[in-house]
Enzyme design. Structure first.
Site, PDB file in Angstrom:
ATOM      1  CG  ASP A 245      -4.425   1.117   5.004  1.00  0.00           C
ATOM      2  OD1 ASP A 245      -4.840   0.980   6.170  1.00  0.00           O
ATOM      3  OD2 ASP A 245      -4.642   2.134   4.310  1.00  0.00           O
TER       4      ASP A 245
ATOM      5  CG  HIS B 133      -6.882   6.206   5.366  1.00  0.00           C
ATOM      6  ND1 HIS B 133      -7.135   5.903   4.046  1.00  0.00           N
ATOM      7  CD2 HIS B 133      -8.105   6.326   5.972  1.00  0.00           C
ATOM      8  CE1 HIS B 133      -8.443   5.851   3.841  1.00  0.00           C
ATOM      9  NE2 HIS B 133      -9.062   6.094   4.999  1.00  0.00           N
TER      10      HIS B 133
ATOM     11  CD  GLU C 206      -1.635   5.845   3.157  1.00  0.00           C
ATOM     12  OE1 GLU C 206      -2.322   6.807   2.753  1.00  0.00           O
ATOM     13  OE2 GLU C 206      -2.121   4.719   3.379  1.00  0.00           O
TER      14      GLU C 206
ATOM     15  CG  ASP D 286      -1.891   1.185   1.177  1.00  0.00           C
ATOM     16  OD1 ASP D 286      -2.762   1.200   0.293  1.00  0.00           O
ATOM     17  OD2 ASP D 286      -1.752   2.095   2.013  1.00  0.00           O
TER      18      ASP D 286
END
Length: 615
Positions: free
Chosen positions: A202, A197, A58, A56
């Protein structure tokens, strides 16, 4: 055993192509190669043996060209167990928008001491090397990953990946989860980590979602990565249910036949791995609408295992010609070819015919249609003043000449201006261009093209060029086919990737038998066996005496493949050095420089396959 002549649509010693052909009489048992083992690609990669990296990212925004990555989080799993984890913040070149800070909790102060993307990306690429990537809404994360590679100056690889959101849309019902958000799926599958998040959290939650989806897929018989790719694609349930039709098919080379409920042949195809190829018809990788229609009507798939790829290609051609399946577009009507025939009469002329007969006429072809035959015929008539009128002329009966005589395009044998002997010289030139060297046609066309170009009549010049090219290529094709079709027997061998040998017996241009010899096995007994059990072939007239043009051209390509050997040859396989084949090869080039070469080269010695008449 009683070897007998086999008609069209049959193969081997009288065996229908709908049945498996008998294999050659085998050498002693200790010389028989082991059965072919399917490759891992054919069997599929079991999910428990695949290493996945669930990751994942960000970011500072939603656009990969304007926003930047602020955090990497990844979990490497194999066989349901966590192998390693990767997590790091990434220093951004611009400030983080307040909304992103509220959403993720990542601040400018947290990134101030973080490493830049140029330092993080190489480590992450090394972490994911040799794995299958998994992400929730993978398109978003992969777009940022690709943009990061471009920004740092790395080539963008192609990553094999799975999207848990896409999988969930195929598996999870609305009754179970109101949507396919990661947070909703994490609750459904009771993930041990709550998504928040942040990249690593995640990614950990996505791991549990992935395993929950895999558990459901396992109950549906989906156990390989290839199955998962197929299942996650947009395929109708009816189409997916028919995947079982491929379960019992062979994994090696062969031909597959789709049939409807009445047994009617719908489609015929070939593949180096029949089972793997047929399975693609039940996945989203098959995008042709007519194939979806065919699969919907299919109720059975039959297969014929073949010794090697050439046998599969030939069997496919013969089956298509025999059954004329409605969903095959090519090769259904090999009988609809056209030949140009230089007639056998006192004043011969060109005519279009559908069949070659055992007469004294000279034939050129075959052509796929009348248009191609007319184009090539015009190319010959542009160079040689053959008469263009119809009907049979007699030297004793005259008739008025047409306008072509006044234009100098015909010697007017009809009104007696040209005798049988002088017209015979014209016929001899035409026959030489058709069966030997087309230099006369090429020279005449180039001279006319040059004259038309000087007058800026470029469209007419292009038409003359097209006629000449059509004639030369047709003559070259026929001469190649005639040379191969004249060989009573040829045994060829092509090395396999496993260091064995693919063997083929070709008689008069027709594949009469095929076999494969495994690595480490003496091929000589196999050559004797495959020759002894090969089909008996009785040739007919013309350049294709025992097979279709397509079959002979497939055989030619196979014999010209890398490492091919001529094992045995009965007769001579040759064509003149100054042949149409040479002229065709030189068409795109400037006018050729005259070279002195032997009048003929023969292919009569075993060894590396080389053809005569060209370098």
């Amino acid at each position: 055993m009683d070897a007998r002549t086999v008609g069209p649509g049959h193969y081997g010693r009288g065996v229908s192509l709908d049945q498996a052909a008998p294999r050659p009489a085998l050498p002693p048992p200790d010389a028989v190669p082991a059965g072919r083992q399917g490759s891992f690609d054919e069997l599929g990669r079991l999910l428990r043996d695949v290493t996945f990296v669930v990751f994942d990212l960000e970011t500072t925004g939603t656009g990969p060209t304007t926003a930047e990555i602020t955090e990497f989080g990844a979990v490497k799993v194999r066989g349901g167990e966590v192998v390693a984890e990767f997590a790091t913040l990434v220093r951004a070149s611009t400030g983080i928008p307040p909304l992103i800070t509220v959403l993720t909790g990542i601040t400018d102060a947290m990134l101030a001491t973080a490493p830049p993307l140029a330092e993080v990306l190489p480590a992450f690429l090394e972490f994911i090397q040799g794995t299958v990537l998994v992400a929730h809404n993978a398109g978003f994360d992969l777009s940022f990953l690709k943009a990061a590679c471009e920004r740092v100056g790395y080539p963008v690889p192609t990553w094999e990946h799975l999207d848990t959101a896409r999988l969930a849309r195929r598996i999870v019902t609305r009754d179970e989860s109101p949507n396919n958000k990661l947070s909703s799926l994490a609750r459904l599958f009771r993930a041990r980590t709550e998504p928040c998040h942040r990249a690593l959290a995640d990614a950990r939650a996505t791991v549990d979602v992935l395993h929950g989806l895999f558990e459901r897929l396992g109950n549906l018989g989906v156990t390989t990565l290839e199955d998962v790719h197929a299942y996650s694609a947009r395929v109708s349930p009816a189409q997916r249910r028919k995947r079982v039709l491929a379960d019992d098919l062979p994994t090696g080379p062969g031909v597959y036949i789709f049939r409807d409920a009445t047994g009617r042949v719908l489609y015929v195809g070939k593949s180096a791995s029949v089972r793997a190829r047929v399975r693609t018809y039940f996945t989203a990788s098959e995008t042709r609408s007519r194939m979806a229609e065919m699969v919907a009507a299919a109720e059975r798939v039959d297969a014929i295992a073949c010794a090697h790829a050439l046998e599969a290609e030939v069997r496919e051609l013969r089956l298509i010609a025999e059954h004329k399946p409605p969903y095959n577009r090519r090769s259904r009507f090999p009988e609809r070819v056209v030949f140009l025939r230089l007639t056998d009469e006192p004043f011969p002329r060109l005519s279009k015919v559908r069949q070659v007969r055992a007469d004294a006429g000279t034939y050129l072809g075959p052509f796929g249609g009348v248009g191609g035959a007319e184009l090539a015929g015009d190319g010959l008539l542009d160079a040689v003043a053959l008469r263009r009128c119809g009907g049979r002329l007699s030297p004793r009966v005259t008739s008025p000449a047409c306008a072509l005589a006044d234009l100098g395009k015909c010697g007017a044998p009809c009104d007696g201006r040209q005798s049988v002997e002088s017209y015979g010289d014209v016929v001899a030139a035409a026959r030489e261009a058709m069966t030997g060297d087309p230099a006369l046609v090429v020279a005449a066309a180039r001279a006319r093209i040059a004259g038309l170009a000087e007058q800026t009549r470029f469209e007419e010049a292009a038409l003359v060029r097209d006629r000449m090219v059509a004639f030369v290529r047709a003559a070259a094709r026929q001469q190649r086919l005639t040379a191969l079709g004249a060989v009573p027997e040829l045994v060829g061998a092509v090395p396999t990737a496993e260091r064995g040998w693919d063997l083929s017996v070709i008689r008069y241009g027709r594949l009469a038998a095929a076999a494969t010899v495994a690595r480490g096995i003496d091929p000589r007994p196999w050559v004797d066996a495959v020759v002894a059990t090969a089909e008996t072939v009785r040739p007919g007239p013309g350049p294709t005496p025992a097979a279709t043009v397509e079959e002979m051209e497939r055989i030619e390509r196979w014999l010209g493949s890398s490492g091919a050997r001529l094992v045995q040859l009965t007769g001579t396989w040759a064509w003149p050095a100054a042949s149409a084949h040479r002229a065709a090869a030189e068409l795109p080039q400037p006018p050729p420089v005259e070279r002195r070469e032997p009048a003929e080269r023969t292919l009569h010695q075993p060894g590396v396959l080389r053809r005569s008449g060209h370098s």
